[in-house]
Each structure stands twice: as C-alpha cells, then as structure tokens.
Design a protein around this motif. Structure first.
Motif, PDB file in Angstrom:
ATOM      1  N   PRO A 290      -8.130   0.781  15.503  1.00 39.02           N
ATOM      2  CA  PRO A 290      -7.636  -0.287  14.638  1.00 39.02           C
ATOM      3  C   PRO A 290      -7.162   0.210  13.271  1.00 39.02           C
ATOM      4  N   LEU A 291      -7.811   1.234  12.739  1.00 44.79           N
ATOM      5  CA  LEU A 291      -7.383   1.783  11.451  1.00 44.79           C
ATOM      6  C   LEU A 291      -5.991   2.398  11.548  1.00 44.79           C
ATOM      7  N   ILE A 292      -5.736   3.104  12.647  1.00 45.26           N
ATOM      8  CA  ILE A 292      -4.405   3.687  12.849  1.00 45.26           C
ATOM      9  C   ILE A 292      -3.362   2.580  12.946  1.00 45.26           C
ATOM     10  N   LYS A 293      -3.689   1.527  13.674  1.00 54.50           N
ATOM     11  CA  LYS A 293      -2.756   0.409  13.835  1.00 54.50           C
ATOM     12  C   LYS A 293      -2.451  -0.248  12.485  1.00 54.50           C
ATOM     13  N   LYS A 294      -3.480  -0.495  11.682  1.00 51.54           N
ATOM     14  CA  LYS A 294      -3.275  -1.141  10.387  1.00 51.54           C
ATOM     15  C   LYS A 294      -2.521  -0.224   9.427  1.00 51.54           C
ATOM     16  N   ALA A 295      -2.853   1.066   9.455  1.00 49.86           N
ATOM     17  CA  ALA A 295      -2.164   2.014   8.579  1.00 49.86           C
ATOM     18  C   ALA A 295      -0.690   2.102   8.940  1.00 49.86           C
ATOM     19  N   SER A 296      -0.390   1.999  10.241  1.00 49.71           N
ATOM     20  CA  SER A 296       0.996   2.022  10.692  1.00 49.71           C
ATOM     21  C   SER A 296       1.730   0.769  10.239  1.00 49.71           C
ATOM     22  N   GLU A 297       1.064  -0.367  10.322  1.00 48.00           N
ATOM     23  CA  GLU A 297       1.672  -1.633   9.907  1.00 48.00           C
ATOM     24  C   GLU A 297       1.974  -1.644   8.411  1.00 48.00           C
ATOM     25  N   VAL A 298       1.095  -1.048   7.626  1.00 51.13           N
ATOM     26  CA  VAL A 298       1.277  -1.010   6.170  1.00 51.13           C
ATOM     27  C   VAL A 298       2.308   0.051   5.772  1.00 51.13           C
ATOM     28  N   GLY A 299       2.553   1.014   6.642  1.00 44.63           N
ATOM     29  CA  GLY A 299       3.532   2.048   6.352  1.00 44.63           C
ATOM     30  C   GLY A 299       2.945   3.321   5.771  1.00 44.63           C
ATOM     31  N   ILE A 300       1.628   3.488   5.901  1.00 46.10           N
ATOM     32  CA  ILE A 300       0.962   4.679   5.367  1.00 46.10           C
ATOM     33  C   ILE A 300       1.196   5.880   6.271  1.00 46.10           C
ATOM     34  N   ILE A 301       0.994   5.690   7.546  1.00 46.92           N
ATOM     35  CA  ILE A 301       1.179   6.737   8.549  1.00 46.92           C
ATOM     36  C   ILE A 301       1.400   6.050   9.885  1.00 46.92           C
ATOM     37  N   SER A 302       2.282   6.564  10.691  1.00 46.86           N
ATOM     38  CA  SER A 302       2.566   5.922  11.973  1.00 46.86           C
ATOM     39  C   SER A 302       1.655   6.464  13.064  1.00 46.86           C
ATOM     40  N   SER A 303       1.488   5.665  14.094  1.00 45.90           N
ATOM     41  CA  SER A 303       0.696   6.123  15.236  1.00 45.90           C
ATOM     42  C   SER A 303       1.356   7.347  15.877  1.00 45.90           C
ATOM     43  N   GLN A 304       2.690   7.442  15.763  1.00 41.55           N
ATOM     44  CA  GLN A 304       3.391   8.598  16.304  1.00 41.55           C
ATOM     45  C   GLN A 304       3.074   9.856  15.509  1.00 41.55           C
ATOM     46  N   ASP A 305       2.851   9.707  14.196  1.00 41.18           N
ATOM     47  CA  ASP A 305       2.427  10.851  13.375  1.00 41.18           C
ATOM     48  C   ASP A 305       1.100  11.403  13.876  1.00 41.18           C
TER      49      ASP A 305
END
Length: 270
Positions: A158-173
């Motif tokens: 969930p942290l990866i998903k939220k960070a991706s949504e906010v634009g901090i780091i993508s799940s692809q990164d």
C-alpha cells in the motif's frame, strides 16, 4: 610485505582484560570470566586471519554500491548531501544493512533493506502529504508526525501504491530496482519478503531456477540438502538488494522526486 601467517596479533594483556571487564560490568551488569575472554580472543584472532580476504571483498563490493550516491553529492553539494543522509531514516537502515553485509550477515542485510524501503517510503510520503497541508515550514515536523501516525499500519504494498499516486516514486521504479531478482510472474520485490520470512520452498525454487546443478555433496539427508540449497544465493541476493535499495533511496531524496523534495523545501515554505 608479510604473509597473513606471519602477522602477529597482540596478546590480550591484563590491562585490556581489566578494561573489558569494567566496560561489560558497567553496561551489561556482569563480569566475564577470564577463560571466556581468552577463548573468544583466540577465536576472533583466527577469524581475522582466515576471513581477512572475504572482509576485503565485501568492503570493496559495498563501496562500489555506495559510490552510486556520490554523483548526487557532487551535484547538490557535500553539506546538503550529508544532512539528508544523516536525517532521513532510510539511510540509517541502509547503513546498518551495509554493515551486516560487510560482516557476512547477508540475511540480515536483506531484512534491513526491506525495513529501509518500507520506513523510507512511509517517512517520505508523510513529509510530502504534510507539506501539501501547510504554509509555514515551522509546522512541517508536527504535521509530518501526524501523517506518520496515519500511515503507521500501512505495509509495503500500500505504501508503494500511495507513493506512486502522489508522484514520489512509481511502482515501476521499485520493479526496476530489483529487476535482477525477477522470478516467474511475481513482482521483483517479492524476493525481500520471501527471504526475510524464511520461505524455504520459495528459496529453493528460486535457486534451482538459476543454477543448473544444486546437488550438495556430503549432506546427511534430503532436508539438510534442501536447507543448504536455500542459502546458496543469499550473498548474491544481498548484493542485488543493496543495489536496488540504494537506487530507491536516491529517487526518494537525492534525484528525480528527491530533487523536487529539496526544491520545495527551500522555495514553497516560508
């Protein structure tokens, strides 16, 4: 230059013994016996001679991994770079992970990298969410704590998903950071979870997918061979996990969205 066999390690003197006893007594509440100090001293000396080359190898590998961060130091300046590395939690756990790897505790390095990524994402996400809600930089610490409290029960996914949504780091990164650990159709970061939880079945399947011959000479039985095979790739995995974890840390605080973090902390808050 003297051979390793010719190096003479200093004997454990009465002064050293007394100092060790005083330190242990003060900090840990017991006085070690002379015999225990003597045999431990002997074991450590033998380990130093036998494992010295391995210590050199691990330090060289670890230094090569950490060198990737130096380009950011040159870009942003030593003071800012050092401040970020000291203050941000992800770098603290990565330092501990590197120490484990250099000491040969590879499973510990993998576990600490997993902790570094999760706690790093949580802190970076809390900072970004807090920054969006304030206009005064002085309010940032308290608001960050508030956001951390709301994120405290969030696991890595969930942290990866939220960070991706906010634009901090993508799940692809994240996926790219651990691409060398790709196994079947699973996400690449799955290796971290499987190894820290000691999933022997998965670990053996993983090793066998990369090794043409996993036979163990001298194993007492199939179970013992099974466990030995599970450990075969642990050191190599630790190296790849360290590489990927440092890449993620760099994205979070040193480059890409990290640049935005540094810029916004200077310009958008009063």
């Amino acid at each position: 230059m003297a051979n390793m066999e010719e190096i003479k390690m200093p004997q454990l003197s009465d002064e050293m013994t007394g100092r060790i006893k005083e330190t242990v007594s003060y900090h840990y509440g017991f006085v070690p016996a002379d015999y225990d100090l003597q045999w431990i001293d002997k074991v450590l000396k033998n380990q130093y001679v036998v494992l010295h080359e391995q210590h050199i190898i691990r330090r060289v590998v670890d230094f090569e991994i950490e060198k990737e961060l130096l380009k950011y130091r040159d870009k942003m300046g030593s003071s800012k770079f050092e401040q970020i590395c000291i203050e941000k939690t992800i770098f603290k756990y990565l330092t501990l992970a590197s120490m484990c790897y250099r000491a040969g505790i590879c499973a510990g390095a993998i576990s600490l990298c997993r902790t570094a990524i999760e706690t790093g994402l949580r802190e970076r996400l809390a900072e970004e969410l807090a920054r969006q809600k304030i206009s005064n930089r002085g309010d940032l610490p308290a608001k960050t704590i508030e956001k951390l409290n709301r994120l405290r029960d969030e696991s890595l996914g969930p942290l990866i998903k939220k960070a991706s949504e906010v634009g901090i780091i993508s799940s692809q990164d994240i996926e790219n950071a651990f691409r060398s650990l790709k196994f079947k159709s699973q996400s690449t970061r799955k290796a971290l979870d499987k190894f820290i939880h000691g999933d022997l079945i998965w670990m053996v399947d993983y090793v066998k997918s990369r090794e043409s011959d996993t036979r163990v000479v001298g194993a007492k039985n199939e179970l013992e061979e099974f466990k030995i095979v599970a450990d075969m790739k642990t050191e190599q995995i630790a190296v790849e996990v360290l590489k990927g974890s440092y890449q993620i840390a760099a994205i979070l605080y040193l480059g890409n969205s990290g640049d935005a973090y540094c810029d916004s902390s200077k310009s958008s808050l009063k």
